[in-house]
Enzyme design. Structure first.
Site, short mmCIF file in Angstrom:
data_model
loop_
_atom_site.label_atom_id
_atom_site.label_comp_id
_atom_site.label_asym_id
_atom_site.label_seq_id
_atom_site.Cartn_x
_atom_site.Cartn_y
_atom_site.Cartn_z
N SER A 137 0.86 -1.19 0.00
CA SER A 137 0.00 0.00 0.00
C SER A 137 0.89 1.23 0.00
O SER A 137 2.02 1.18 0.50
CB SER A 137 -0.87 0.01 1.26
N TYR A 150 -1.32 -1.34 10.68
CA TYR A 150 -1.49 -1.57 9.23
C TYR A 150 -0.32 -0.96 8.45
O TYR A 150 0.30 -1.63 7.63
CB TYR A 150 -2.81 -0.96 8.79
N1 LIG Z 1 -8.87 -0.56 -0.39
C1 LIG Z 1 -7.79 0.21 -0.31
O1 LIG Z 1 -7.87 1.44 -0.25
C2 LIG Z 1 -6.43 -0.42 -0.31
C3 LIG Z 1 -5.32 0.44 -0.49
C4 LIG Z 1 -4.05 -0.12 -0.48
C5 LIG Z 1 -3.88 -1.46 -0.33
N2 LIG Z 1 -4.97 -2.27 -0.16
C6 LIG Z 1 -4.74 -3.69 0.00
O2 LIG Z 1 -5.45 -4.39 -1.00
C7 LIG Z 1 -5.70 -5.72 -0.51
C8 LIG Z 1 -7.17 -6.06 -0.74
O3 LIG Z 1 -7.96 -5.23 0.10
P1 LIG Z 1 -9.40 -4.69 -0.29
O4 LIG Z 1 -9.34 -3.21 -0.17
O5 LIG Z 1 -9.88 -5.29 -1.53
O6 LIG Z 1 -10.27 -5.13 0.99
P2 LIG Z 1 -11.10 -6.46 1.28
O7 LIG Z 1 -12.21 -6.60 0.31
O8 LIG Z 1 -11.44 -6.37 2.72
O9 LIG Z 1 -10.04 -7.63 1.02
C9 LIG Z 1 -9.27 -8.23 2.01
C10 LIG Z 1 -9.37 -9.73 1.80
O10 LIG Z 1 -8.51 -10.37 2.72
C11 LIG Z 1 -9.12 -11.58 3.09
N3 LIG Z 1 -8.58 -11.99 4.38
C12 LIG Z 1 -8.53 -11.28 5.53
N4 LIG Z 1 -8.00 -12.01 6.51
C13 LIG Z 1 -7.67 -13.21 5.96
C14 LIG Z 1 -7.11 -14.40 6.47
N5 LIG Z 1 -6.75 -14.52 7.76
N6 LIG Z 1 -6.93 -15.44 5.64
C15 LIG Z 1 -7.30 -15.35 4.34
N7 LIG Z 1 -7.84 -14.25 3.79
C16 LIG Z 1 -8.04 -13.20 4.61
C17 LIG Z 1 -10.61 -11.23 3.19
O11 LIG Z 1 -11.42 -12.40 3.02
P3 LIG Z 1 -12.06 -13.20 4.27
O12 LIG Z 1 -12.51 -12.17 5.26
O13 LIG Z 1 -13.16 -13.98 3.65
O14 LIG Z 1 -10.95 -14.05 4.79
C18 LIG Z 1 -10.77 -10.28 2.01
O15 LIG Z 1 -11.18 -10.96 0.85
C19 LIG Z 1 -5.27 -5.72 0.94
O16 LIG Z 1 -3.94 -6.22 1.03
C20 LIG Z 1 -5.26 -4.26 1.31
O17 LIG Z 1 -4.38 -3.98 2.39
C21 LIG Z 1 -6.25 -1.78 -0.15
#
Ligand SMILES: NC(=O)c1ccc[n+]([C@@H]2O[C@H](COP(=O)([O-])OP(=O)(O)OC[C@H]3O[C@@H](n4cnc5c(N)ncnc54)[C@H](OP(=O)(O)O)[C@@H]3O)[C@@H](O)[C@H]2O)c1
Length: 253
Positions: A137, A150
């Protein structure tokens, strides 16, 4: 260099950015294994394309991670492209470094990648190479107020991936670092603060897929304005840096 369709594995593929990337890869002819803890989420994503296959997994379970690497490789023959997109995120109270909250975030965001690393690198080495990508990120570019756990796991990941990129190049395992700015998802829906340059999930997924498939470059970071802003803050002299990050604290702090 263009990456041709093969077998991809996305952890975090049941929602948000991971699910959107899975759809885009499947549309381009990839077979996509998706993992996460919530089976119903994985199944809903898999319904859209015959090429998307759920492999439920909790990345905090080391034995399950190894088993899943072996199962996907046995079912599909190889794993050409891996994307780690699992994350735990909770806005944190300013000045409170609660151990349990940190442990969950570190166990998922950082140690999750470490659990995958050895079994997957062994598989990629056996098959002659592969791409190992992690969604870090822009929050990892410097120590962000209100997200100590985070932000520090994302910083740790960027550092780790830099090391892995050089160490694994001789094995033809190409390590990639993805650094998005704010993207609409379940994760950002928890935020009660302004999110500059907030992007649509589909837009972010498109940039990730184009970046991964269109070149071998290490860093895929976007949107550009957010990246430059964050990198500029990183390079400020500390007195100015701390004046600015102090302004990011809530007013009632
Ligand atoms: N959205 C943003 O602004 C943003 C910005 C920068 C980086 N990111 C990164 O992008 C990635 C995806 O995030 P997102 O924004 O799309 O949010 P999200 O929809 O909440 O995705 C996070 C995913 O992680 C999975 N997860 C969480 N804990 C887990 C575990 N213990 N084992 C296996 N899977 C697990 C969740 O599925 P389950 O709960 O079903 O396990 C969920 O599908 C993350 O690494 C996040 O840090 C996001």
């Amino acid at each position: 260099m263009t990456l041709q369709p093969g077998v991809a594995w996305i952890i975090g593929g049941g929602s948000g950015i991971g699910a959107a990337v899975a759809n885009k890869l499947a549309e381009r002819g990839w077979t996509v294994a998706i993992s996460g803890r919530r089976v119903e989420k994985l199944e809903a994503v898999a319904k859209a394309h015959a090429g998307i296959v759920p492999y439920p997994l909790d990345v905090t379970d080391s034995a399950a991670v190894s088993d899943t690497v072996n199962k996907i490789a046995a079912d599909h023959g190889r794993i050409d492209l891996f994307i780690f997109g699992a994350a735990a995120w909770q806005p944190m109270e300013v000045g409170n470094y609660d151990f349990e909250q940190f442990a969950t975030v570190v166990d998922t965001n950082y140690l999750g990648v470490i659990r995958v690393a050895n079994p997957l690198i062994a598989q990629m080495t056996r098959q002659g190479g592969g791409h190992f990508a992690v969604i870090a990120s822009v929050a990892g570019y410097f120590g962000l107020p209100r997200s100590a756990a985070y932000s520090s796991t994302k910083a740790g990941l960027i550092n780790l991936l830099e090391t892995m990129r050089s160490e694994l190049a001789p094995k033809k395992v190409i390590v990639r670092m993805i650094a998005p700015g704010f993207v609409k998802s379940e994760l950002t829906a928890k935020n009660d603060f302004p999110m500059p340059f907030l992007m649509e999930t589909d837009d972010a997924a498109g940039r990730i897929v184009n970046g991964l498939l269109g070149s071998d470059r290490f860093e895929i970071a976007f949107p550009r304005r957010m990246v430059w802003l964050m990198k500029t803050v990183r390079w400020l002299p500390y007195p100015v840096f701390f004046w600015l990050t102090g302004k990011m604290l809530p007013k009632d702090n």
